[in-house]
Motif scaffolding. Structure first.
Motif, PDB file in Angstrom:
ATOM      1  N   MET A 170       0.888  -1.234  -0.151  1.00 61.64           N
ATOM      2  CA  MET A 170      -0.104   0.111   0.029  1.00 61.64           C
ATOM      3  C   MET A 170       0.777   1.136   0.040  1.00 61.64           C
ATOM      4  O   MET A 170       1.756   1.557   0.729  1.00 61.64           O
ATOM      5  N   LYS A 209       0.347   6.195   5.105  1.00 64.42           N
ATOM      6  CA  LYS A 209       0.752   4.891   5.697  1.00 64.42           C
ATOM      7  C   LYS A 209       2.122   4.889   5.866  1.00 64.42           C
ATOM      8  O   LYS A 209       2.745   5.269   5.029  1.00 64.42           O
ATOM      9  N   ARG A 238      -0.578  -6.608   8.227  1.00 64.92           N
ATOM     10  CA  ARG A 238      -1.385  -6.675   6.996  1.00 64.92           C
ATOM     11  C   ARG A 238      -1.160  -6.894   5.849  1.00 64.92           C
ATOM     12  O   ARG A 238      -1.754  -7.984   5.264  1.00 64.92           O
ATOM     13  N   ALA A 260      -6.880   3.827  -1.951  1.00 68.28           N
ATOM     14  CA  ALA A 260      -7.477   2.684  -1.196  1.00 68.28           C
ATOM     15  C   ALA A 260      -8.810   3.288  -0.831  1.00 68.28           C
ATOM     16  O   ALA A 260      -8.760   4.564  -0.333  1.00 68.28           O
ATOM     17  N   ASP A 261      -9.704   2.537  -0.935  1.00 64.15           N
ATOM     18  CA  ASP A 261     -11.169   2.876  -0.469  1.00 64.15           C
ATOM     19  C   ASP A 261     -11.997   1.483  -0.241  1.00 64.15           C
ATOM     20  O   ASP A 261     -13.165   1.662  -0.382  1.00 64.15           O
ATOM     21  N   ALA A 262     -11.274   0.857   0.295  1.00 63.01           N
ATOM     22  CA  ALA A 262     -11.683  -0.570   0.851  1.00 63.01           C
ATOM     23  C   ALA A 262     -11.884  -1.716  -0.334  1.00 63.01           C
ATOM     24  O   ALA A 262     -12.499  -1.159  -1.378  1.00 63.01           O
ATOM     25  N   GLY A 263     -11.608  -2.639   0.034  1.00 62.72           N
ATOM     26  CA  GLY A 263     -11.699  -3.725  -1.135  1.00 62.72           C
ATOM     27  C   GLY A 263     -10.336  -3.762  -1.717  1.00 62.72           C
ATOM     28  O   GLY A 263     -10.634  -4.410  -3.009  1.00 62.72           O
ATOM     29  N   THR A 264      -9.318  -3.459  -1.333  1.00 63.87           N
ATOM     30  CA  THR A 264      -8.109  -3.396  -2.179  1.00 63.87           C
ATOM     31  C   THR A 264      -7.450  -4.787  -2.308  1.00 63.87           C
ATOM     32  O   THR A 264      -6.921  -4.887  -3.451  1.00 63.87           O
ATOM     33  N   ARG A 265      -7.688  -5.780  -1.380  1.00 62.08           N
ATOM     34  CA  ARG A 265      -7.269  -7.122  -1.623  1.00 62.08           C
ATOM     35  C   ARG A 265      -7.854  -7.784  -2.859  1.00 62.08           C
ATOM     36  O   ARG A 265      -7.222  -8.483  -3.373  1.00 62.08           O
ATOM     37  N   LYS A 312     -15.485   2.277   1.547  1.00 58.98           N
ATOM     38  CA  LYS A 312     -14.924   2.740   2.913  1.00 58.98           C
ATOM     39  C   LYS A 312     -15.781   3.046   3.928  1.00 58.98           C
ATOM     40  O   LYS A 312     -15.675   2.493   5.078  1.00 58.98           O
ATOM     41  N   ASP A 369     -17.078  -0.194   5.073  1.00 58.54           N
ATOM     42  CA  ASP A 369     -16.390  -0.969   5.699  1.00 58.54           C
ATOM     43  C   ASP A 369     -15.975  -0.370   7.274  1.00 58.54           C
ATOM     44  O   ASP A 369     -15.909  -1.204   8.190  1.00 58.54           O
ATOM     45  N   ASP A 378     -17.497  -8.135   6.641  1.00 61.45           N
ATOM     46  CA  ASP A 378     -16.840  -7.792   5.467  1.00 61.45           C
ATOM     47  C   ASP A 378     -16.282  -9.194   5.192  1.00 61.45           C
ATOM     48  O   ASP A 378     -15.567  -9.904   6.043  1.00 61.45           O
TER      49      ASP A 378
HETATM   50  N1  UDP Z   1      -6.766   1.338   5.443  1.00 65.07           N
HETATM   51  C1  UDP Z   1      -5.907   2.600   5.689  1.00 65.07           C
HETATM   52  N2  UDP Z   1      -5.021   2.091   6.267  1.00 65.07           N
HETATM   53  C2  UDP Z   1      -4.204   1.151   6.577  1.00 65.07           C
HETATM   54  C3  UDP Z   1      -5.074  -0.066   5.917  1.00 65.07           C
HETATM   55  C4  UDP Z   1      -6.095  -0.014   5.365  1.00 65.07           C
HETATM   56  O1  UDP Z   1      -6.462   3.589   5.739  1.00 65.07           O
HETATM   57  O2  UDP Z   1      -3.127   1.098   6.825  1.00 65.07           O
HETATM   58  C5  UDP Z   1      -8.263   1.713   4.811  1.00 65.07           C
HETATM   59  C6  UDP Z   1      -8.000   1.433   3.422  1.00 65.07           C
HETATM   60  O3  UDP Z   1      -9.130   2.417   2.642  1.00 65.07           O
HETATM   61  C7  UDP Z   1      -8.445   0.003   2.971  1.00 65.07           C
HETATM   62  C8  UDP Z   1      -9.713   0.216   4.101  1.00 65.07           C
HETATM   63  O4  UDP Z   1      -8.816   0.504   5.134  1.00 65.07           O
HETATM   64  O5  UDP Z   1      -8.967  -0.259   1.798  1.00 65.07           O
HETATM   65  C9  UDP Z   1     -10.019  -1.391   4.232  1.00 65.07           C
HETATM   66  O6  UDP Z   1      -9.081  -2.368   4.737  1.00 65.07           O
HETATM   67  P1  UDP Z   1      -9.045  -3.690   4.942  1.00 65.07           P
HETATM   68  O7  UDP Z   1      -7.798  -4.144   5.893  1.00 65.07           O
HETATM   69  O8  UDP Z   1     -10.349  -4.233   5.137  1.00 65.07           O
HETATM   70  O9  UDP Z   1      -8.560  -4.312   3.496  1.00 65.07           O
HETATM   71  P2  UDP Z   1      -9.195  -3.964   2.183  1.00 65.07           P
HETATM   72  O10 UDP Z   1     -10.802  -3.739   2.349  1.00 65.07           O
HETATM   73  O11 UDP Z   1      -8.670  -2.943   1.517  1.00 65.07           O
HETATM   74  O12 UDP Z   1      -8.899  -5.356   1.225  1.00 65.07           O
END
Ligand code: UDP
Length: 243
Positions: free
Chosen positions: A79, A88, A95, A130-135, A175, A178, A184
């Protein structure tokens, strides 16, 4: 995730973004965007922006990592410091290590690793926004980048999350959903067989809610898969036609 929704996320049957419960965010996929990688893909998924680069197969180094029976899959999710609201800290953390491990394992289900003994395949995915759902965005892009690299696979992998907000099961949380939602469940599937190759869960769902979420995530993944295939067709049919 919170145990109870503390912010109203659904009003008159619509989510804050205007989406219906079963609507995905808009997805755009562009394979072959990097000259110096063997395969690549840029993907936008709502406000998520990710780029995937594939290198290899090449001789695995250091030599002690070599497996005489199959290639080693190295997946690195990263990230960018500027990808999120609060900067970050650069570099790996728990993570990103976790996401890299499970995403590499998911891809290992479809890549024909046994064709490349003693080799390694490197997949790097960088989250630019990033806006949630990045994986899910990262893994869906990585799969297209592997295809762009010409690496033999039994299938593409497509990924999508479902979850629970305002006591309703919805697909593809953004986001605010989330942050203030109740669950989720990111999932990756082999679209044709619906075999699940990645499944995680944050929060709580009843057994019935889980079944609904699973169905929604699989259906969402299939929609992602259509966009993946379309993007690859556009690039390679275009090249065949001399465009
Ligand atoms: N996020 C953040 N800082 C971090 C990690 C995550 O702001 O160090 C935010 C980012 O927008 C991310 C969201 O929280 O997409 C959700 O994170 P999650 O761990 O659930 O993973 P994701 O949904 O991105 O797969």
């Amino acid at each position: 995730m919170s145990s109870n929704t503390d912010v109203q996320l659904i009003k008159n049957g619509k989510r804050l973004s205007g989406r219906k419960l079963e609507d995905l965010r808009e997805i755009k996929i562009q394979p072959g965007v990097l000259d110096n990688a063997d395969g690549s893909c840029y993907l936008e998924w709502g406000n998520n922006k990710v780029i995937a680069a594939v290198y290899g197969p090449k001789e695995a180094m250091p030599r002690h990592t070599q497996n005489p029976l199959k290639a080693v899959m190295n997946y690195k999710y990263n990230m960018a410091p500027f990808s999120v609201e609060d900067r970050k800290r650069p570099g790996p953390d728990r993570r990103s290590t976790e996401i890299s491990k499970i995403s590499g394992a998911a891809l290992s289900k479809v890549v024909l690793l046994e064709k490349f003994p003693n080799m390694q395949i490197d997949v790097f995915v960088d989250v630019l926004q990033a806006d949630a759902g990045t994986r899910c965005a990262a893994l869906s892009a990585a799969s297209v980048a592997l295809a762009d690299a010409g690496i033999p696979m039994t299938s593409l992998i497509a990924c999508c999350a479902a979850g629970k907000i305002d006591n309703k099961v919805v697909v593809d949380l953004d986001k605010p959903e989330d942050n203030h939602g109740q669950a989720d469940v990111p999932m990756a599937v082999i679209p044709r067989t619906e075999e699940i190759v990645l499944l995680q869960m944050d929060g709580h769902l009843t057994a019935d809610e889980f079944k609904t979420a699973m169905r929604m995530a699989i259906d969402g993944s299939k929609k992602v898969n259509e966009i993946q295939i379309q993007a690859l067709k556009e690039k390679y049919q275009g090249e065949l036609n001399g465009d």
